[in-house]
Design an enzyme around this catalytic site. Structure first.
Site, PDB file in Angstrom:
ATOM      1  N   GLY A  45       0.837  -1.204   0.000  1.00 36.21           N
ATOM      2  CA  GLY A  45       0.000   0.000   0.000  1.00 36.21           C
ATOM      3  C   GLY A  45       0.864   1.244   0.000  1.00 36.21           C
ATOM      4  O   GLY A  45       2.059   1.177  -0.296  1.00 36.21           O
ATOM      5  N   ASN A  46       0.259   2.380   0.284  1.00 38.68           N
ATOM      6  CA  ASN A  46       1.045   3.616   0.405  1.00 38.68           C
ATOM      7  C   ASN A  46       0.380   4.529   1.423  1.00 38.68           C
ATOM      8  O   ASN A  46      -0.645   4.182   2.004  1.00 38.68           O
ATOM      9  CB  ASN A  46       1.226   4.288  -0.967  1.00 38.68           C
ATOM     10  CG  ASN A  46      -0.093   4.725  -1.568  1.00 38.68           C
ATOM     11  OD1 ASN A  46      -0.747   5.630  -1.043  1.00 38.68           O
ATOM     12  ND2 ASN A  46      -0.515   4.076  -2.644  1.00 38.68           N
ATOM     13  N   ARG A  47       0.967   5.704   1.643  1.00 38.65           N
ATOM     14  CA  ARG A  47       0.571   6.534   2.778  1.00 38.65           C
ATOM     15  C   ARG A  47      -0.596   7.463   2.492  1.00 38.65           C
ATOM     16  O   ARG A  47      -0.955   8.277   3.348  1.00 38.65           O
ATOM     17  CB  ARG A  47       1.766   7.375   3.225  1.00 38.65           C
ATOM     18  CG  ARG A  47       2.981   6.555   3.541  1.00 38.65           C
ATOM     19  CD  ARG A  47       4.144   7.451   3.876  1.00 38.65           C
ATOM     20  NE  ARG A  47       3.955   7.976   5.207  1.00 38.65           N
ATOM     21  CZ  ARG A  47       4.818   7.786   6.202  1.00 38.65           C
ATOM     22  NH1 ARG A  47       5.905   7.092   6.004  1.00 38.65           N
ATOM     23  NH2 ARG A  47       4.587   8.305   7.387  1.00 38.65           N
ATOM     24  N   SER A  48      -1.214   7.401   1.328  1.00 41.03           N
ATOM     25  CA  SER A  48      -2.303   8.340   1.037  1.00 41.03           C
ATOM     26  C   SER A  48      -3.475   8.118   1.993  1.00 41.03           C
ATOM     27  O   SER A  48      -3.953   6.992   2.162  1.00 41.03           O
ATOM     28  CB  SER A  48      -2.774   8.168  -0.412  1.00 41.03           C
ATOM     29  OG  SER A  48      -3.934   8.945  -0.635  1.00 41.03           O
ATOM     30  N   ALA A  62      -3.290   7.939  -5.095  1.00 41.78           N
ATOM     31  CA  ALA A  62      -1.923   7.417  -5.191  1.00 41.78           C
ATOM     32  C   ALA A  62      -2.049   5.953  -5.616  1.00 41.78           C
ATOM     33  O   ALA A  62      -2.247   5.064  -4.779  1.00 41.78           O
ATOM     34  CB  ALA A  62      -1.210   7.554  -3.858  1.00 41.78           C
TER      35      ALA A  62
END
Ligand code: PMT
Length: 219
Positions: free
Chosen positions: A29-32, A95
Site C-alpha cells: 500500500g502507500n501513505r495516502s 496514489a
C-alpha cells in the site's frame, strides 16, 4: 471573490491509496489518506457539480452530495474510473500503485526454515490517468497530481507531457506538513504555459483554489 459555480458539470475524482494483495494477510500500500481527493470532491459538490468519487481504502466519511465508489486495488480503481466516463473533468488525486504482485497467493506465505529473503515478482499496473487522457470519451479537462520527493516541478512537467494532461498539481512528499496524511498541503499547478503556486493551506482551501482554476478554463 465569490466561489465559481460548477453547476451543470460532471466531475470524476479519484482519491486515496490502492492496496495490492500479496496473500490473504498482506498487501502493498502507500501513505495516502484520501484527504486531498475527498476535499476536492466535497468542494466540487458544494459548488453544484455532479460528483463521482472513486475512493481507495481510507477512513473518511462520505462527502455530502457525492456518489462514492469504493475500490481496493489499482485494477479495481481503473475499472471504476473508466466506468465513470463520460465526464467534464477528471481529477486523479489517488496514489495508485505503479506495480502489483504478478499473482496473489491463495494461502498465507510461510517462512521456510533457513529462508533469508523473499522475492516478489511485480508487474506494472495500467496508467488510469494516461488512459483517461487518451480515451475516445476524453473529459474536457484531465487533471493529474504528481507526488515527488525531489525535482518536484521537473518530474511533474514530464508527467504533464507524457500523459497528455491539461493540468498537473505537483506536491512534495516525504516532509512534514504537506503531501501524504497531513491536513495541509502546497500545490504547484502546472499547465503547458504557466505555473501557479497554491498554499501552503488546509486541503479544503486548496481544493477551492484548484476548482477556481478549473472553472476559469471551462466556464
Ligand atoms: O491522500 P492524501 O494523504 O491527502 O495525500 C495527497 C496525495 C499526496 C496522495 C495527493 O496530493 C497526490 O499527490 N496524489 C497523486 C499521488 C501519486 O501517486 O502520484 P504519482 O506521481 O505516482 O502519479 C501521477 C499521476 O498518475 C497521479 O494523478 C496518479 O493518480 C496517476 N496514476 C498513477 C499510476 C497509475 N497506475 N495510474 C494513475 O492514474
Amino acid at each position: 471573490m465569490t466561489a465559481a459555480s460548477l453547476a451543470g458539470l460532471r466531475i470524476l475524482v479519484s482519491a486515496g491509496p490502492t492496496y495490492e494483495d500479496i496473500d490473504p494477510a498482506r498487501f502493498l500500500g502507500n501513505r495516502s489518506s484520501g484527504k486531498m481527493g475527498f476535499a476536492i470532491a466535497a468542494e466540487a459538490a458544494q459548488r453544484g457539480a455532479e460528483v463521482v468519487l472513486v475512493a481507495g481504502p481510507v477512513h473518511l466519511p462520505d462527502p455530502a452530495n457525492v456518489r462514492r465508489v469504493n475500490v481496493r486495488s489499482a485494477a479495481q480503481m481503473h475499472a471504476a474510473v473508466l466506468a465513470g466516463l463520460p465526464c467534464d473533468v477528471y481529477i486523479g488525486a489517488a496514489a495508485v500503485a505503479d506495480f502489483t504482485p504478478r499473482s496473489c497467493s491463495p494461502g498465507k506465505i510461510k517462512k521456510q526454515p533457513g529462508q533469508d529473503t523473499l522475492v516478489l515478482e511485480l508487474v506494472q499496473t495500467r496508467d488510469i490517468l494516461a488512459e483517461v487522457a487518451a480515451h475516445p470519451q476524453r473529459p474536457r479537462l484531465v487533471v493529474g497530481f504528481a507526488a515527488e520527493t525531489d525535482n518536484v516541478a521537473g518530474y511533474a512537467r514530464g508527467k504533464l507531457q507524457r500523459k497528455q494532461l491539461d493540468l498537473i498539481c505537483a506536491n512534495q512528499v516525504g516532509v512534514a506538513g504537506c503531501g501524504f496524511e497531513s491536513d495541509d498541503n502546497a500545490l504547484l499547478v502546472i499547465d503547458a504555459h504557466t505555473e501557479r503556486a497554491l498554499g501552503p493551506a488546509p486541503k479544503g482551501a486548496l481544493a477551492g483554489q484548484l476548482l477556481d482554476l478549473i472553472a476559469e478554463r471551462l466556464l
